[in-house]
Write an enzyme that holds these catalytic residues in place. Structure first.
Site, PDB file in Angstrom:
ATOM      1  CG  ASP A   1       6.546  -6.978  -3.239  1.00 44.97           C
ATOM      2  OD1 ASP A   1       6.378  -8.170  -2.891  1.00 44.97           O
ATOM      3  OD2 ASP A   1       5.993  -6.021  -2.669  1.00 44.97           O
TER       4      ASP A   1
ATOM      5  CB  THR B   1       9.118   5.644   5.934  1.00 44.31           C
ATOM      6  OG1 THR B   1       8.750   4.962   4.731  1.00 44.31           O
ATOM      7  CG2 THR B   1       9.647   7.020   5.607  1.00 44.31           C
ATOM      8  CB  SER B   2       9.795   0.017   6.274  1.00 42.48           C
ATOM      9  OG  SER B   2       8.885   0.129   5.209  1.00 42.48           O
ATOM     10  NE  ARG B   3       7.662  -1.769  12.366  1.00 40.35           N
ATOM     11  CZ  ARG B   3       6.698  -0.877  12.103  1.00 40.35           C
ATOM     12  NH1 ARG B   3       6.999   0.269  11.526  1.00 40.35           N
ATOM     13  NH2 ARG B   3       5.445  -1.120  12.437  1.00 40.35           N
TER      14      ARG B   3
ATOM     15  CD  GLU C   1      11.465   2.976  15.870  1.00 42.97           C
ATOM     16  OE1 GLU C   1      11.983   3.270  14.778  1.00 42.97           O
ATOM     17  OE2 GLU C   1      10.237   2.953  16.056  1.00 42.97           O
TER      18      GLU C   1
ATOM     19  CG  ASP D   1       9.576   8.251  10.172  1.00 44.21           C
ATOM     20  OD1 ASP D   1       9.722   9.239  10.924  1.00 44.21           O
ATOM     21  OD2 ASP D   1       8.518   7.586  10.104  1.00 44.21           O
TER      22      ASP D   1
ATOM     23  CG  HIS E   1       8.021   5.075  13.956  1.00 45.66           C
ATOM     24  ND1 HIS E   1       8.480   3.807  14.190  1.00 45.66           N
ATOM     25  CD2 HIS E   1       6.963   4.929  13.123  1.00 45.66           C
ATOM     26  CE1 HIS E   1       7.728   2.937  13.536  1.00 45.66           C
ATOM     27  NE2 HIS E   1       6.793   3.596  12.887  1.00 45.66           N
TER      28      HIS E   1
ATOM     29  CB  CYS F   1       9.719  -4.692   2.402  1.00 44.41           C
ATOM     30  SG  CYS F   1      11.373  -4.382   3.001  1.00 44.41           S
ATOM     31  N   PRO F   2       7.966  -5.069   4.984  1.00 43.94           N
ATOM     32  CG  PRO F   2       6.806  -7.084   5.243  1.00 43.94           C
ATOM     33  CD  PRO F   2       7.226  -6.075   4.212  1.00 43.94           C
TER      34      PRO F   2
ATOM     35  CE  LYS G   1      -2.058  -1.907   3.569  1.00 41.17           C
ATOM     36  NZ  LYS G   1      -1.661  -3.318   3.398  1.00 41.17           N
ATOM     37  CB  ILE G   2       3.470   2.546   2.304  1.00 40.89           C
ATOM     38  CG1 ILE G   2       2.486   2.572   3.485  1.00 40.89           C
ATOM     39  CG2 ILE G   2       4.410   3.749   2.363  1.00 40.89           C
ATOM     40  CD1 ILE G   2       3.127   2.365   4.853  1.00 40.89           C
TER      41      ILE G   2
HETATM   42  P1  NAI Z   1       1.918  -3.868   2.834  1.00 41.42           P
HETATM   43  O1  NAI Z   1       1.733  -5.163   3.541  1.00 41.42           O
HETATM   44  O2  NAI Z   1       0.762  -3.280   2.096  1.00 41.42           O
HETATM   45  O3  NAI Z   1       3.145  -3.982   1.808  1.00 41.42           O
HETATM   46  C1  NAI Z   1       4.356  -4.603   2.118  1.00 41.42           C
HETATM   47  C2  NAI Z   1       4.938  -5.124   0.815  1.00 41.42           C
HETATM   48  O4  NAI Z   1       6.234  -5.633   1.105  1.00 41.42           O
HETATM   49  C3  NAI Z   1       4.121  -6.272   0.201  1.00 41.42           C
HETATM   50  O5  NAI Z   1       3.850  -6.010  -1.161  1.00 41.42           O
HETATM   51  C4  NAI Z   1       5.029  -7.473   0.368  1.00 41.42           C
HETATM   52  O6  NAI Z   1       4.886  -8.438  -0.683  1.00 41.42           O
HETATM   53  C5  NAI Z   1       6.390  -6.809   0.340  1.00 41.42           C
HETATM   54  N1  NAI Z   1       7.444  -7.665   0.873  1.00 41.42           N
HETATM   55  C6  NAI Z   1       7.352  -8.725   1.720  1.00 41.42           C
HETATM   56  N2  NAI Z   1       8.566  -9.284   1.891  1.00 41.42           N
HETATM   57  C7  NAI Z   1       9.428  -8.552   1.136  1.00 41.42           C
HETATM   58  C8  NAI Z   1      10.819  -8.670   0.862  1.00 41.42           C
HETATM   59  N3  NAI Z   1      11.560  -9.651   1.398  1.00 41.42           N
HETATM   60  N4  NAI Z   1      11.382  -7.764   0.035  1.00 41.42           N
HETATM   61  C9  NAI Z   1      10.648  -6.801  -0.544  1.00 41.42           C
HETATM   62  N5  NAI Z   1       9.314  -6.668  -0.343  1.00 41.42           N
HETATM   63  C10 NAI Z   1       8.717  -7.523   0.485  1.00 41.42           C
HETATM   64  O7  NAI Z   1       2.467  -2.866   3.935  1.00 41.42           O
HETATM   65  P2  NAI Z   1       2.419  -1.265   3.924  1.00 41.42           P
HETATM   66  O8  NAI Z   1       1.147  -0.803   4.547  1.00 41.42           O
HETATM   67  O9  NAI Z   1       2.769  -0.778   2.567  1.00 41.42           O
HETATM   68  O10 NAI Z   1       3.575  -0.919   4.961  1.00 41.42           O
HETATM   69  C11 NAI Z   1       4.939  -1.149   4.652  1.00 41.42           C
HETATM   70  C12 NAI Z   1       5.750  -0.982   5.929  1.00 41.42           C
HETATM   71  O11 NAI Z   1       5.693   0.385   6.345  1.00 41.42           O
HETATM   72  C13 NAI Z   1       5.196  -1.744   7.141  1.00 41.42           C
HETATM   73  O12 NAI Z   1       5.675  -3.050   7.191  1.00 41.42           O
HETATM   74  C14 NAI Z   1       5.668  -0.948   8.310  1.00 41.42           C
HETATM   75  O13 NAI Z   1       6.875  -1.515   8.752  1.00 41.42           O
HETATM   76  C15 NAI Z   1       5.920   0.445   7.747  1.00 41.42           C
HETATM   77  N6  NAI Z   1       5.091   1.498   8.314  1.00 41.42           N
HETATM   78  C16 NAI Z   1       5.709   2.607   8.829  1.00 41.42           C
HETATM   79  C17 NAI Z   1       4.980   3.650   9.345  1.00 41.42           C
HETATM   80  C18 NAI Z   1       5.641   4.898   9.859  1.00 41.42           C
HETATM   81  O14 NAI Z   1       4.997   5.679  10.571  1.00 41.42           O
HETATM   82  N7  NAI Z   1       6.882   5.160   9.526  1.00 41.42           N
HETATM   83  C19 NAI Z   1       3.520   3.574   9.417  1.00 41.42           C
HETATM   84  C20 NAI Z   1       2.959   2.391   8.797  1.00 41.42           C
HETATM   85  C21 NAI Z   1       3.731   1.381   8.295  1.00 41.42           C
END
Ligand code: NAI
Length: 344
Positions: free
Chosen positions: A174, A229-231, A260, A255, A292, A202-203, A154-155
């Site tokens: 991906d 901005t992920s982890r 953290e 971020d 974050h 990615c997560p 999504k992001i």
């Molecule tokens: P999502 O689940 O919609 O997308 C994650 C994508 O990563 C999926 O398409 C998945 O197939 C892909 N993925 C899985 N394993 C992978 C790998 N080994 N290599 C590359 N891609 C891989 O998640 P969304 O909502 O897009 O969020 C992404 C990340 O953003 C979250 O996991 C979270 O850690 C982080 N996040 C950070 C926030 C912040 O405030 N900075 C707020 C919300 C989320």
């Protein structure tokens, strides 16, 4: 009334959660402490525990929550790498907010990127001091550059849209590509080799931990800008620092940070901070750190509160929630929710 306790609560959480809980007959207790083995006693007698990204919901914490009568852990975030979902299986159900505003995080990633490549963080400080010189502020255009996006969920997809708006070429990696999205997928190695900007969406999993490390940095373009901005643990911080010192990495926009949980969301301005890695990162002129805050918009906070409270009410009222997660869903790909309405 459902009794819920919310850990790691900030003023902005209260503004959105208190009203939402009142409307839905959830009796809410808010505390500032993070959930961990030292604080878990505070949850005794609460059937629902609301947690955030830096609460440490490990196996021991889960055991003690279950003993204290907790039936539901409601994550007020999307990522759940801080929860031992396997230990919770069969004991406590877990729900999350899978999407609350992908735009909020994607826009923050671009805000960081623009700040870095146009050196806004430096000019902001200079002009405060009536220093209107331009030396050292030369940036580069994003137009025509290549953005490498790791994770096209999504992001990642929102970030791709924004990059295209800037006239960038976008490539992505991906393991589960969305072939209908019109995205140019490449291997991770090609992405590292070809990108001027790499943004992580990615997560955090065992496969993605330290995805950015000494080896992968070595294959990148000179001057690459990395946005995370992920982890935090997607990046090996020491390797990042080395890459910056060698001038391989031209900018880092963070971020999130591996360690953290000891720092972010706290005012440590009067303290001697012991984290030497963060201290070093903050001395580097091309590193930008935000704590974050990618999710921190009105729209996202409002969605987080309403979805979290709806998850709670549906779980205790109707015994069902579409936002439950468990280790089977994640690792075995076997989802029991349709059959049993709950993961167990
Ligand atoms: P999502 O689940 O919609 O997308 C994650 C994508 O990563 C999926 O398409 C998945 O197939 C892909 N993925 C899985 N394993 C992978 C790998 N080994 N290599 C590359 N891609 C891989 O998640 P969304 O909502 O897009 O969020 C992404 C990340 O953003 C979250 O996991 C979270 O850690 C982080 N996040 C950070 C926030 C912040 O405030 N900075 C707020 C919300 C989320």
């Amino acid at each position: 009334m459902i009794k819920a306790i919310m850990f790691d609560t900030r003023q902005y959480d209260k503004e959105f959660f208190v009203g939402e809980c009142e409307k839905n007959s959830v009796k809410l207790k808010t505390i500032e402490a993070k959930l961990n083995e030292d604080t878990v006693e505070l949850a005794k007698g609460y059937e629902c525990v609301i947690v955030f990204v830096n609460d440490d919901v490990n196996g021991t914490v889960i055991e003690r929550l279950a003993e204290g009568g907790t039936k539901l852990i409601a994550l007020r975030c999307a990522g759940y790498n801080n929860v031992d979902v396997k230990a919770a299986f069969g004991k406590i159900h877990i729900v999350r907010v899978p999407a609350y505003s992908p735009e909020a995080v994607a826009e923050h990633a671009m805000a960081l990127l623009l700040t870095s490549v146009r050196k806004i963080h430096k000019s902001f400080i200079r002009t405060r001091d009536f220093n209107f010189t331009l030396n050292g502020l030369v940036g580069f255009n994003l137009h025509g550059k290549t953005a490498g996006v790791v994770g096209t969920g999504k992001i990642g997809k929102r970030f791709i849209d924004i990059c295209r708006g800037f006239g960038m070429r976008v490539i992505a990696y991906d393991p589960f590509p969305d072939t209908s999205a019109g995205i140019e997928y490449v291997t991770l190695d090609s992405l590292f080799r070809e990108s001027d900007v790499i943004s992580l969406h990615c997560p955090l999993t065992k496969d993605t931990k330290h995805l950015i490390n000494e080896r992968s940095i070595g294959t990148m373009k000179d001057g690459v800008v990395i946005v995370n901005t992920s982890r935090g643990a997607l990046i090996e911080s020491e390797a990042l620092i080395e890459g910056i010192k060698k001038k391989k990495i031209g900018g880092a926009c963070l971020d999130v940070y591996e360690e953290e949980s000891d720092l972010f969301f706290e005012d440590l301005s009067g303290e001697i901070v012991e984290d030497d890695v963060m201290a070093r990162l903050l001395t580097l002129p091309n590193v930008i750190v935000t704590s974050h805050q990618g999710f921190l918009t009105d729209e996202a906070l409002s969605n987080i509160a309403s979805v979290t409270v709806r998850n709670i009410v549906r779980f205790f009222g109707e015994g069902v929630t579409e936002n439950e997660i468990c280790y089977l869903c994640e690792n075995v790909g076997e989802c029991r929710k349709d059959r049993k309405k709950r993961c167990f």
